[in-house]
Design a protein around this motif. Sequence first.
Motif, PDB file in Angstrom:
ATOM      1  N   VAL A  15       0.829  -1.194   0.000  1.00 39.90           N
ATOM      2  CA  VAL A  15       0.000   0.000   0.000  1.00 39.90           C
ATOM      3  C   VAL A  15       0.870   1.253   0.000  1.00 39.90           C
ATOM      4  O   VAL A  15       0.556   2.232  -0.686  1.00 39.90           O
ATOM      5  N   ALA A  16       1.971   1.231   0.739  1.00 44.29           N
ATOM      6  CA  ALA A  16       2.879   2.382   0.736  1.00 44.29           C
ATOM      7  C   ALA A  16       3.403   2.652  -0.669  1.00 44.29           C
ATOM      8  O   ALA A  16       3.459   3.807  -1.117  1.00 44.29           O
ATOM      9  N   ILE A  17       3.792   1.603  -1.372  1.00 41.83           N
ATOM     10  CA  ILE A  17       4.291   1.767  -2.744  1.00 41.83           C
ATOM     11  C   ILE A  17       3.193   2.326  -3.637  1.00 41.83           C
ATOM     12  O   ILE A  17       3.426   3.243  -4.440  1.00 41.83           O
ATOM     13  N   ALA A  18       1.981   1.789  -3.515  1.00 41.18           N
ATOM     14  CA  ALA A  18       0.880   2.273  -4.345  1.00 41.18           C
ATOM     15  C   ALA A  18       0.607   3.753  -4.100  1.00 41.18           C
ATOM     16  O   ALA A  18       0.417   4.536  -5.046  1.00 41.18           O
ATOM     17  N   LEU A  19       0.583   4.154  -2.842  1.00 36.60           N
ATOM     18  CA  LEU A  19       0.357   5.562  -2.522  1.00 36.60           C
ATOM     19  C   LEU A  19       1.436   6.447  -3.123  1.00 36.60           C
ATOM     20  O   LEU A  19       1.155   7.536  -3.654  1.00 36.60           O
ATOM     21  N   GLU A  20       2.680   5.993  -3.058  1.00 32.49           N
ATOM     22  CA  GLU A  20       3.781   6.762  -3.643  1.00 32.49           C
ATOM     23  C   GLU A  20       3.681   6.798  -5.161  1.00 32.49           C
ATOM     24  O   GLU A  20       3.888   7.838  -5.786  1.00 32.49           O
ATOM     25  N   GLU A  21       3.384   5.664  -5.773  1.00 34.03           N
ATOM     26  CA  GLU A  21       3.278   5.619  -7.232  1.00 34.03           C
ATOM     27  C   GLU A  21       2.140   6.514  -7.738  1.00 34.03           C
ATOM     28  O   GLU A  21       2.261   7.160  -8.779  1.00 34.03           O
ATOM     29  N   MET A  22       1.042   6.534  -7.009  1.00 35.63           N
ATOM     30  CA  MET A  22      -0.139   7.266  -7.457  1.00 35.63           C
ATOM     31  C   MET A  22      -0.114   8.733  -7.064  1.00 35.63           C
ATOM     32  O   MET A  22      -0.949   9.513  -7.529  1.00 35.63           O
ATOM     33  N   GLY A  23       0.823   9.103  -6.207  1.00 34.51           N
ATOM     34  CA  GLY A  23       0.921  10.494  -5.788  1.00 34.51           C
ATOM     35  C   GLY A  23      -0.247  10.947  -4.924  1.00 34.51           C
ATOM     36  O   GLY A  23      -0.643  12.121  -4.960  1.00 34.51           O
ATOM     37  N   ILE A  24      -0.798  10.041  -4.148  1.00 35.93           N
ATOM     38  CA  ILE A  24      -1.929  10.359  -3.276  1.00 35.93           C
ATOM     39  C   ILE A  24      -1.409  10.848  -1.928  1.00 35.93           C
ATOM     40  O   ILE A  24      -0.514  10.245  -1.339  1.00 35.93           O
ATOM     41  N   ASP A  25      -1.970  11.923  -1.430  1.00 38.00           N
ATOM     42  CA  ASP A  25      -1.578  12.425  -0.115  1.00 38.00           C
ATOM     43  C   ASP A  25      -2.010  11.437   0.968  1.00 38.00           C
ATOM     44  O   ASP A  25      -3.151  10.953   0.958  1.00 38.00           O
ATOM     45  N   TYR A  26      -1.110  11.177   1.892  1.00 40.98           N
ATOM     46  CA  TYR A  26      -1.440  10.250   2.970  1.00 40.98           C
ATOM     47  C   TYR A  26      -0.680  10.606   4.230  1.00 40.98           C
ATOM     48  O   TYR A  26       0.343  11.288   4.193  1.00 40.98           O
ATOM     49  N   ARG A  27      -1.203  10.121   5.339  1.00 42.41           N
ATOM     50  CA  ARG A  27      -0.557  10.298   6.643  1.00 42.41           C
ATOM     51  C   ARG A  27      -0.388   8.910   7.260  1.00 42.41           C
ATOM     52  O   ARG A  27      -1.335   8.131   7.321  1.00 42.41           O
ATOM     53  N   VAL A  28       0.827   8.633   7.713  1.00 40.21           N
ATOM     54  CA  VAL A  28       1.158   7.304   8.220  1.00 40.21           C
ATOM     55  C   VAL A  28       0.855   7.207   9.707  1.00 40.21           C
ATOM     56  O   VAL A  28       1.206   8.094  10.492  1.00 40.21           O
ATOM     57  N   HIS A  29       0.239   6.093  10.084  1.00 41.38           N
ATOM     58  CA  HIS A  29       0.022   5.741  11.481  1.00 41.38           C
ATOM     59  C   HIS A  29       0.714   4.396  11.709  1.00 41.38           C
ATOM     60  O   HIS A  29       0.107   3.339  11.481  1.00 41.38           O
ATOM     61  N   PRO A  30       1.973   4.402  12.142  1.00 48.96           N
ATOM     62  CA  PRO A  30       2.683   3.128  12.335  1.00 48.96           C
ATOM     63  C   PRO A  30       2.119   2.368  13.530  1.00 48.96           C
ATOM     64  O   PRO A  30       1.849   2.952  14.581  1.00 48.96           O
ATOM     65  N   LEU A  31       1.941   1.072  13.356  1.00 45.20           N
ATOM     66  CA  LEU A  31       1.482   0.213  14.438  1.00 45.20           C
ATOM     67  C   LEU A  31       2.612  -0.721  14.850  1.00 45.20           C
ATOM     68  O   LEU A  31       3.325  -1.257  13.992  1.00 45.20           O
ATOM     69  N   ASP A  32       2.778  -0.905  16.135  1.00 47.80           N
ATOM     70  CA  ASP A  32       3.777  -1.835  16.661  1.00 47.80           C
ATOM     71  C   ASP A  32       3.085  -3.178  16.848  1.00 47.80           C
ATOM     72  O   ASP A  32       2.346  -3.382  17.810  1.00 47.80           O
ATOM     73  N   LEU A  33       3.341  -4.087  15.919  1.00 45.75           N
ATOM     74  CA  LEU A  33       2.661  -5.379  15.964  1.00 45.75           C
ATOM     75  C   LEU A  33       3.073  -6.197  17.178  1.00 45.75           C
ATOM     76  O   LEU A  33       2.269  -6.976  17.709  1.00 45.75           O
ATOM     77  N   SER A  34       4.317  -6.026  17.617  1.00 48.03           N
ATOM     78  CA  SER A  34       4.772  -6.799  18.777  1.00 48.03           C
ATOM     79  C   SER A  34       4.072  -6.368  20.061  1.00 48.03           C
ATOM     80  O   SER A  34       3.993  -7.130  21.022  1.00 48.03           O
ATOM     81  N   LYS A  35       3.538  -5.145  20.069  1.00 52.40           N
ATOM     82  CA  LYS A  35       2.774  -4.658  21.219  1.00 52.40           C
ATOM     83  C   LYS A  35       1.270  -4.835  21.016  1.00 52.40           C
ATOM     84  O   LYS A  35       0.473  -4.365  21.830  1.00 52.40           O
ATOM     85  N   LEU A  36       0.905  -5.497  19.908  1.00 56.28           N
ATOM     86  CA  LEU A  36      -0.495  -5.793  19.587  1.00 56.28           C
ATOM     87  C   LEU A  36      -1.328  -4.531  19.405  1.00 56.28           C
ATOM     88  O   LEU A  36      -2.528  -4.505  19.730  1.00 56.28           O
ATOM     89  N   ASP A  37      -0.710  -3.496  18.837  1.00 57.31           N
ATOM     90  CA  ASP A  37      -1.489  -2.299  18.507  1.00 57.31           C
ATOM     91  C   ASP A  37      -2.654  -2.632  17.591  1.00 57.31           C
ATOM     92  O   ASP A  37      -3.710  -1.995  17.650  1.00 57.31           O
ATOM     93  N   GLN A  38      -2.458  -3.638  16.732  1.00 54.06           N
ATOM     94  CA  GLN A  38      -3.476  -3.996  15.740  1.00 54.06           C
ATOM     95  C   GLN A  38      -4.690  -4.690  16.365  1.00 54.06           C
ATOM     96  O   GLN A  38      -5.691  -4.912  15.680  1.00 54.06           O
ATOM     97  N   LYS A  39      -4.592  -5.012  17.652  1.00 55.11           N
ATOM     98  CA  LYS A  39      -5.707  -5.673  18.349  1.00 55.11           C
ATOM     99  C   LYS A  39      -6.460  -4.721  19.272  1.00 55.11           C
ATOM    100  O   LYS A  39      -7.379  -5.146  19.977  1.00 55.11           O
TER     101      LYS A  39
END
Length: 222
Positions: A15-39
């Motif tokens: 998705v990061a590559i697609a956003l860069e290729e398409m020139g779409i404005d985006y804001r990143v929210h990094p998740l720490d998977l080891s801390k289970l941010d995704q849960k």
Amino acid sequence: MIEFYTAATPNGHKVAIALEEMGIDYRVHPLDLSKLDQKQPEFLAINPNGRIPAIIDTENDDFAVFESGAILLYLAEKSGQLLPSDPKGRSRVIQWLMFQMSGVGPMMGQANVFYRYFPEKIPAAIERYQKEGRRLFEVMNGQLEQHPYLAGEEYSIADIATFPWVRIHEWSGIDISGLDALHGWLARIGEREAVQRGLMVPPPSDLSADERAERIRNMVTR
């Protein structure tokens, strides 16, 4: 603006590559998977499956999209890029996108688990997934002997989806020797500036490969 929830994994890098290729404005929210941010509840409200990546399109009533392949299709349709408009061309891209989603990603993911992370080494499982990964690469190689890109003559979201996985073949223990067309495709895509930028989103951690493996091993065995 696209609010982009991700981590430094092949699916996130798609998705990061697609956003860069398409020139779409985006804001990143990094998740720490080891801390289970995704849960956490706030992320599960965006993706009930608790996996990265996910996006929110603030220009479309805060519409949330999860599953990396679905996100690529959404962004391609939003931008009008990297997905042909003619029915046959569109279908070819989607076929190869599904090839990655149903084959390359799951098989390499399992190879990673049993080869790198699972505390008990199970040779039959390792061999199964590495052999299937190699078989899928051979299918790709055959296609790339005839065309420069997976869906034909034009670079597309099918290539974007597949490249971040194939580039880590050594981590999965999958040999690509003799697959010359696949090697050429990796080099061709890896040279793209948008791809190089996308692979840095989110910025790589300072952890060594062994430390990253240990964190993932702890996640797998929870």
